[in-house]
Design an enzyme around this catalytic site. Sequence first.
Site, PDB file in Angstrom:
ATOM      1  N   TYR D 101     -64.875  12.707  93.604  1.00  0.00           N
ATOM      2  CA  TYR D 101     -66.195  12.107  93.366  1.00  0.00           C
ATOM      3  C   TYR D 101     -66.772  12.686  92.091  1.00  0.00           C
ATOM      4  O   TYR D 101     -66.683  13.882  91.841  1.00  0.00           O
ATOM      5  CB  TYR D 101     -67.142  12.423  94.527  1.00  0.00           C
ATOM      6  CG  TYR D 101     -68.580  12.074  94.233  1.00  0.00           C
ATOM      7  CD1 TYR D 101     -69.099  10.822  94.563  1.00  0.00           C
ATOM      8  CD2 TYR D 101     -69.420  12.982  93.586  1.00  0.00           C
ATOM      9  CE1 TYR D 101     -70.409  10.488  94.268  1.00  0.00           C
ATOM     10  CE2 TYR D 101     -70.736  12.649  93.276  1.00  0.00           C
ATOM     11  CZ  TYR D 101     -71.227  11.402  93.620  1.00  0.00           C
ATOM     12  OH  TYR D 101     -72.516  11.063  93.314  1.00  0.00           O
ATOM     13  N   GLU D 189     -72.192   6.667  89.342  1.00  0.00           N
ATOM     14  CA  GLU D 189     -71.214   7.306  90.229  1.00  0.00           C
ATOM     15  C   GLU D 189     -69.838   6.689  90.062  1.00  0.00           C
ATOM     16  O   GLU D 189     -69.726   5.459  89.968  1.00  0.00           O
ATOM     17  CB  GLU D 189     -71.605   7.076  91.695  1.00  0.00           C
ATOM     18  CG  GLU D 189     -72.596   8.043  92.261  1.00  0.00           C
ATOM     19  CD  GLU D 189     -72.800   7.804  93.764  1.00  0.00           C
ATOM     20  OE1 GLU D 189     -73.518   8.601  94.378  1.00  0.00           O
ATOM     21  OE2 GLU D 189     -72.247   6.824  94.300  1.00  0.00           O
TER      22      GLU D 189
END
Lengths: 293, 293, 377, 377
Positions: D101, D189
């Site tokens: 991530y 993101e």
Amino acid sequence: MSILVNKDTKLVVQGITGRDGKFHTGRMKEYGTNIVAGVSPGKAGESVDGIPVFNNVAAAVKATGANTSIIFVPAPYAADAILEASEAGVALVIAISEGVPVQDMIRVTPILKQNGTLLIGPNCPGLITPGEALIGILPAMIFKPGNIGFISRSGTLTYEVVNLLTLNDFGQTTCVGIGGDPVAGLYFIDLLERFENDPATKAVVLIGEIGGDAEEQAAQFIAEKMTKPVVAFIAGQTAPPGKRMGHAGAIISSGSGTAEEKIAAFNKAGVPVAKEPAEIPELLRRKMAELSK
Amino acid sequence: MSILVNKDTKLVVQGITGRDGKFHTGRMKEYGTNIVAGVSPGKAGESVDGIPVFNNVAAAVKATGANTSIIFVPAPYAADAILEASEAGVALVIAISEGVPVQDMIRVTPILKQNGTLLIGPNCPGLITPGEALIGILPAMIFKPGNIGFISRSGTLTYEVVNLLTLNDFGQTTCVGIGGDPVAGLYFIDLLERFENDPATKAVVLIGEIGGDAEEQAAQFIAEKMTKPVVAFIAGQTAPPGKRMGHAGAIISSGSGTAEEKIAAFNKAGVPVAKEPAEIPELLRRKMAELSK
Amino acid sequence: MKIHEYQARQIFRDYGIPVPDSVLCYTVSEVEKAARDMNRMVVVKAQVLAGGRGKAGGVKLARTVEDAVTAGKQILGMDIKGYTVEKVLVADAVNIAKEFYVGLINDRNTKSVILMASAEGGVEIEEVAKETPEKIIKFSINPLTGLLDYQARNVALELFGDIKLANKAASIFTKLYKLYVETDATLAEINPLVLTPENEVLAIDGKMNFDDNALYRQPKILAMREPDEDELQEIAANEKGLAYIKLDGNIGCMVNGAGLAMATMDMIQLYGGSPANFLDIGGSSNPQKVIDAMNILLGDKNVKAVMINIFGGITRCDDVAKGLIKALEIIITDVPIVVRLSGTNAAEGLELLKQTGLPTVSSMSEAAKKAIELSKR
Amino acid sequence: MKIHEYQARQIFRDYGIPVPDSVLCYTVSEVEKAARDMNRMVVVKAQVLAGGRGKAGGVKLARTVEDAVTAGKQILGMDIKGYTVEKVLVADAVNIAKEFYVGLINDRNTKSVILMASAEGGVEIEEVAKETPEKIIKFSINPLTGLLDYQARNVALELFGDIKLANKAASIFTKLYKLYVETDATLAEINPLVLTPENEVLAIDGKMNFDDNALYRQPKILAMREPDEDELQEIAANEKGLAYIKLDGNIGCMVNGAGLAMATMDMIQLYGGSPANFLDIGGSSNPQKVIDAMNILLGDKNVKAVMINIFGGITRCDDVAKGLIKALEIIITDVPIVVRLSGTNAAEGLELLKQTGLPTVSSMSEAAKKAIELSKR
């Protein structure tokens, strides 16, 4: 006594010849605020309400010794105006402008820190030390001198509560609207600290709202560092997550920044939280009575 | 005594596993320099010449207390390496890398200032306190301990002159090659000031070259602030305007930065300027004799 | 690295700085067509990498197509400071109410980019700087914030007085700063920046230099390189790891290190000779470098003698001597050569060189004197 | 402002972040063609502005063209958290060795952009943050220097261990930061950022939000806006100078000021009612704003009563009353309205409002109680 501004404050108004700048300059002057200069590029030599206008802040500071600035320029130019004031040596800048991009404020922040400049706002109603100096767009007649410090993230709600305080005979040392943006200048704890150190302030009213964790930090600060009583109110208990409630800062994101969390934090810190604004004077009365026992 | 580096210097080598880094680490260690760590991303846990290698400068500083760094990474990564050292708290950074873009150095400068980091270079041969610490690519055997401070903008010319000094029995406190780039770290006056304050230094030899006005500023500094004798030499008297003489900094632009101007400035400040390197020891002898009268 | 005015104009345009229309022309017939298409007063400007084109007659105003053709004939092929004019720019000759100067340059003292601006535009800024420095506004730009809007506006307002004009000029200043930083420039000048009677603010002439050290990350700028013959030589030398600059004298020098190379040139002159070049072979004892360097030196017909000056530091003199010996086996020349070796293992090196029969010495001054003597034979 | 995954992927691509090939499809036959053209395993992904698409069945792996068609049929038209799926992305289903991530977000406390990265990719980062916060690396970026190469490399090295992979990931981090700042994002993101068995590092899914206050200078981002019905209402209100958000209750509120508007909603709930909206008319007494606001409120069929709550500050209550009177002359409705006026010239305002016959009160709580009572009739 008071915090941040008083009779000796020398104010320069950036954007003094604009519609809002001109209007509020008149009101601030009427209140007795010591406005020494205005800035409007290309209009040096003119005057507004008898206040001399300069092409830039540096010239205004040099000629008048201005130490505080209020900014009325449109949002796209606000960050530049803040930096201009800071680089000209102004110690306290109040940015009224609404809708300033967050990245602009992020870029401005470390430079203000380097220069030692304090900022209030942007997107704020300003501040007032009743009877001494009004620097902002707050309605003068609801305030009166007294011993309560007041901090709020919102505008009209500030007026609503201050009005209740004044009607209940709680005058104020200084009232600060810190603004509703996610990245702003002075925040709750910065001002709580100043109120704690101000001998004239006997208690503080804090008006928070959903979004961020400034209230939680304030609660921790109060628990650890403050001797003076604080009463709080949190707006936005019914606001749904992910929706921006008018202010760019008032948004519950990723399950944090909710009113419940903030209220819990204040309760843990022994700070009573009013269920509705009208409760605030009574809570304040009780807290101050407790203290004087 | 000495300036900037000595036996207690704790050195970290950035780019220790590269060809140049490895080679000069060996030489510096052989000279007795106190090398405590090397940095090479992804090679943490390895060692070079018995010196432990870390992934980054912060880790090296944390583990070894390194306070000085030397940088051997290629030019495109040099500015980043300088910032890494500075942000990790290294107090003195020596950048050997040649060919660093000027804009990179301009961007780095204010951050070093904020962090209080001193920089030597880039594009410099480093510095040496004979008998204590060699931090750079200078040939160790031409130096010997003594009481002459030495500052130069060029490399091989430094060796030429230092060799003459040593042969004439003028040992050195510290010799600094400040590098040939137009925007560099410590400059003549920064080092002159340190030599003036260093009790062990009795006189200073300064080797300048065409381009910029650092020599003129040095001359003024000497005239106004220095008590110790200084002897100078300026390379590039025959260089044509507008042509870059090897060093990015050695260029006469817009009719300024010429050798004539620099020599005139030194003469005005009472600093003798050698016509050729071989004259320097004799000029130094005379100046020091004058003083001891 | 330098670029032509027409290239600078193109960069200005790419960054939104207003520039008058123009056409680059290599022939007189192209000039004629350009002037006809523009159908108004034009200016014909020599495109050479030298200053003072106006004084040299390389810039001419043309009211008619015929005038333009005449100007094109005069300018194309003319010589300006040693440069032959191979192309001209035919540009819209806008009306000028007032001329200004604005420039950006890297400043060694403040270690920053400085903005220079003056209401005395159209003339050489160096002259203004010398005679009336108070007429130049100088301003150091913080690299962490860049040129801020209010700063650009302050400078522009000082020059233009009127806020509307100042805002136009300020926008040009901030664009100029953006392109300066983004292209790794070392100089960016608009001179003159003009105000037209219609209150337009335009860049009429532009000059830009770039940081050679940054060309690796500036492919668009590198593609603009148009080196002249001398520069081609310098670039070719560079690619071989040598720093070379041709000069007018007759003693070729080959030296390790830039500072020492300059000092060598100086010493030759000190003793009455004249250096033919600056040549730094760097820190290597690689024979190929010596061969390449000798080929460059001897390619210059003016060279009457060669002085090799090596100070051994990290590099050992005996290694250098071995390199020299190998090189001299390949190079056949009757130009006399004197070799000076000093520093690490100099004695061993000099001993090795005996087999070459070349005169060897151990000090710079001896080498210079010997080279001068040899050059006069 | 939010954008779809396929739009975020396009921005990533524009900034040089490696993203697997993909095709946006509006119909099943487009899905079939896309899967056939790709000729390998694909993933069919619902494009809606809501999280948790995977859990809702909006993301399906398809090994064959037939599988892809089946997935397309299932997903197109399905409902995810109130959003109807109108388009799907058919994307190359790359092999995954490991998922990571990486995200950027504005942080109120440090007043900076922070980089968050974790070796626990592919899951909701909020869950990781709650359960194992030590698995998230957080790093505040100095806006004056931006994300420096060594900083990106340090984080990447911590995640990937190997320096070659770390350099690939670091390059993605710095590009993500560049696009974040240049597009005025408030969230960017990559989740997951994947490592393939072939040692490629790729962005598999992306999410981006943008700063509404900065859209004026982000025309490319603004052009990506695909608002849903609720948002269209909010945008339309915004253009009239109103801040409006629809909620599920039955008491419409019209308030001056955002904080007071929130407090009004809260008070309605406190006294047992349910607010139908957030509506801030700002600081003006302009009758047109009141008319526009009333039209919006009454356009919501759920609204059974309206509470107008005005605190006069700079704006005088008598001026507001005049505006209200004008507005109420035009608006014809049988929805009951209660008006609260307080602050500057409240008495005069309330006096003026008598002619309207509307119930008027001078405190918020009274107004809320009255509105609730009226809504229950």
